[in-house]
Design a protein around this motif. Sequence first.
Motif, PDB file in Angstrom:
ATOM      1  N   SER A  29       0.800  -1.222   0.000  1.00 59.00           N
ATOM      2  CA  SER A  29       0.000   0.000   0.000  1.00 59.00           C
ATOM      3  C   SER A  29       0.834   1.273   0.000  1.00 59.00           C
ATOM      4  N   SER A  53      -3.138   4.395  -3.125  1.00 59.77           N
ATOM      5  CA  SER A  53      -4.464   4.136  -2.547  1.00 59.77           C
ATOM      6  C   SER A  53      -5.467   3.641  -3.580  1.00 59.77           C
ATOM      7  N   ARG A  71      -6.517  -1.989  -8.123  1.00 66.89           N
ATOM      8  CA  ARG A  71      -5.648  -2.682  -7.170  1.00 66.89           C
ATOM      9  C   ARG A  71      -6.456  -3.136  -5.973  1.00 66.89           C
ATOM     10  N   ASP A  72      -5.967  -4.179  -5.353  1.00 63.03           N
ATOM     11  CA  ASP A  72      -6.530  -4.694  -4.114  1.00 63.03           C
ATOM     12  C   ASP A  72      -5.380  -4.748  -3.117  1.00 63.03           C
ATOM     13  N   ASN A  73      -5.304  -3.764  -2.259  1.00 62.62           N
ATOM     14  CA  ASN A  73      -4.177  -3.696  -1.324  1.00 62.62           C
ATOM     15  C   ASN A  73      -4.199  -4.835  -0.312  1.00 62.62           C
ATOM     16  N   ALA A  74      -5.358  -5.343  -0.021  1.00 63.92           N
ATOM     17  CA  ALA A  74      -5.445  -6.481   0.907  1.00 63.92           C
ATOM     18  C   ALA A  74      -4.826  -7.733   0.302  1.00 63.92           C
ATOM     19  N   LYS A  75      -4.850  -7.827  -1.006  1.00 63.67           N
ATOM     20  CA  LYS A  75      -4.261  -8.980  -1.703  1.00 63.67           C
ATOM     21  C   LYS A  75      -2.908  -8.651  -2.316  1.00 63.67           C
ATOM     22  N   SER A  76      -2.440  -7.416  -2.127  1.00 62.09           N
ATOM     23  CA  SER A  76      -1.151  -6.996  -2.688  1.00 62.09           C
ATOM     24  C   SER A  76      -1.081  -7.274  -4.192  1.00 62.09           C
TER      25      SER A  76
END
Length: 120
Positions: A29, A53, A71-76
């Motif tokens: 992130s 973000s 993007r999905d920051n939880a999944k990097s």
Amino acid sequence: VQLQASGGGLVQAGGSLRLSCAASGRAFSSYAMGWFRQAPGKEREFVGDINSSGSITYYADSVKGRFTISRDNAKSTVYLQMNTLKPEDTAVYYCAARHRSRRLYEYNYWGQGTQVTVSS
């Protein structure tokens, strides 16, 4: 940051593909992510960028309106959704990362490429 791109393949003109780029190593992130492509005999070309973000994206004119970066920051993971593909989109696609403190195009981490081939 280690980057692993995937999702390339062969598709007919007008079709769609979604590329993924999985990151590991450091706080995903904190990094903006970019996509580039390189066709045979041509220089590497900027495709687009998404900020850390996910709130801001930039696209090359050649793909604007057809490609979407998310993007999905939880999944990097960062994605490149490619719609209405054209034969001229054929290239090896690369993902890249830059710390959010760096300027656009100042990528310092690169993944291996994934081949996208669009048949006419």
